[in-house]
Design an enzyme around this catalytic site. Structure first.
Site, short mmCIF file in Angstrom:
data_model
loop_
_atom_site.label_atom_id
_atom_site.label_comp_id
_atom_site.label_asym_id
_atom_site.label_seq_id
_atom_site.Cartn_x
_atom_site.Cartn_y
_atom_site.Cartn_z
N HIS A 1 -3.13 27.05 13.11
CA HIS A 1 -2.22 28.13 12.75
C HIS A 1 -2.46 28.64 11.31
O HIS A 1 -3.15 29.64 11.09
CB HIS A 1 -0.76 27.68 12.90
CG HIS A 1 -0.37 27.36 14.31
ND1 HIS A 1 -0.54 28.23 15.35
CD2 HIS A 1 0.21 26.25 14.85
CE1 HIS A 1 -0.10 27.69 16.47
NE2 HIS A 1 0.37 26.48 16.19
N ASP B 1 5.72 26.69 3.86
CA ASP B 1 6.76 25.68 4.14
C ASP B 1 6.08 24.34 4.46
O ASP B 1 6.21 23.83 5.57
CB ASP B 1 7.66 26.14 5.30
CG ASP B 1 6.90 26.42 6.60
OD1 ASP B 1 5.68 26.69 6.55
OD2 ASP B 1 7.54 26.36 7.67
C1 BDR Z 1 3.89 27.89 12.48
O1 BDR Z 1 5.06 27.08 12.51
C2 BDR Z 1 4.93 25.98 11.66
O2 BDR Z 1 5.25 24.79 12.34
C3 BDR Z 1 3.49 25.92 11.22
O3 BDR Z 1 3.38 25.49 9.89
C4 BDR Z 1 3.02 27.34 11.39
O4 BDR Z 1 3.22 28.08 10.22
C5 BDR Z 1 3.24 27.87 13.85
O5 BDR Z 1 4.10 28.40 14.81
CA CA Z 2 3.74 26.99 8.06
#
Ligand code: BDR
Ligand code: CA
Length: 310
Positions: free
Chosen positions: A242, A10
């Site tokens: 992340h 995303d």
């Molecule tokens: C996840 O949430 C999204 O904002 C980031 O892309 C990541 O996949 C982290 O909690």
């Molecule tokens: Ca993400």
């Protein structure tokens, strides 16, 4: 041997880092990219995914647009406060040149897995909607996928979007329940480990100082993301790593420490999106997830920086 992955995403600032990292890694072959709502609206993340494959000459990789909302829940708030309305730090990027594949992401996943039995690793780093829809379309994929390596969840630590829930899981907890309870190998790269992998200023600035299309794009889109981290966590320009950590796991699982337990989802109420590790199998008897709980953080970060600066 190269690992064939479908990257479900995303984008998203850290998704951008993760996908460019994956595309620059010889250990991985990205056979397709599927997009999902999350950090921005579905049509926006689809165009971003297309931009990202085109960025460094990978326009031949198919990009299939997927879900615009969760399977059961009504549309929830998107991650635009963190990633910008355009998912690219409010930088209003130029339109991509190519076109999206003429197939839904879930169908793309099913077709690709059936055509490559035992060879595909799914790497979802957004809400798990497309993966759950693919399972629903063709349950047989559970036995044909090599592994699912997902960024999401918080088993033994607090959440980030609520006190208990991590954002990707919170955005579609019913999809997550389907993915965690299916009979396939799932590895969860969640906040338990990504909050230990802190991209410090020196490393981050090294990436941003590089002269290549990925770094040039990151230089533009990162300020919005970094400001958010600074305001919320006060970690002085550093960020939790992340989505790139899920890619690092796909490249070298040996850098991570895992614990095993089936994951059970809370799908409603104020605990919605909580990923509960049912260590003693009291509630469920389905397969355990590999829950990443530790990592050689310096080595993971150096791997990411090395790939993004070359
Ligand atoms: C996840 O949430 C999204 O904002 C980031 O892309 C990541 O996949 C982290 O909690
Ligand atoms: Ca993400």
């Amino acid at each position: 041997m190269t690992k064939k992955i479908i990257f479900d995403t995303d984008p998203g600032v850290d998704d951008t880092m993760a996908l460019t990292f994956a595309l620059r890694s010889p250990e991985l072959e990205v056979v397709g990219v599927t997009s999902v709502f999350g950090n921005a609206a579905g049509p926006v993340t689809a165009q971003n995914a297309l931009r990202l494959v085109e960025l460094e000459g990978n326009g031949h990789i198919p990009v299939a647009r997927g879900a615009d909302q969760a399977i059961v829940l009504p549309a929830l708030e998107l991650g635009t406060e963190v990633h910008g309305e355009d998912g690219m730090g409010n930088t209003d990027p130029a339109p991509p040149k190519g076109k999206l594949a003429d197939v839904h992401a879930a169908q793309f996943i099913v077709d690709t897995v059936l055509a490559n039995p035992g060879e595909i690793t799914l790497v979802p780093v957004g809400p798990l909607t497309n993966i759950a829809l693919a399972l629903r379309l063709e349950p047989k994929i559970a036995e044909l996928v090599d592994e699912v390596i997902l960024m999401g969840g918080a088993a033994y630590v607090p959440g980030n979007i609520t006190p208990l829930a991590e954002a990707n899981i919170y955005h579609d907890p019913h999809a997550a329940q389907m993915v965690f309870s299916a009979d396939w190998k799932v590895t969860m790269v969640g906040l338990d480990v990504t909050h230990q992998i802190v991209m410090d200023n020196a490393r981050f600035d090294k990436i941003l100082a590089a002269d290549n299309p990925a770094a040039n794009l990151l230089r533009k889109i990162v300020p919005c993301y970094r400001n958010f981290f600074d305001q919320v966590y006060g970690i002085g320009g550093a960020v939790y790593t992340h989505d790139p950590s899920a890619v690092a796991y796909a490249i070298d699982p040996g850098l991570f420490e895992v614990r095993q337990a089936p994951i059970v989802l809370e799908t409603e109420g104020r605990c919605m999106g909580k990923t509960i590790a049912d260590e003693e199998h009291r509630w469920v008897d389905y397969r355990s997830t590999n829950i990443c709980v530790g990592a050689q953080a310096e080595a993971v970060l150096d791997l990411i920086v090395g790939r993004l600066t070359k």
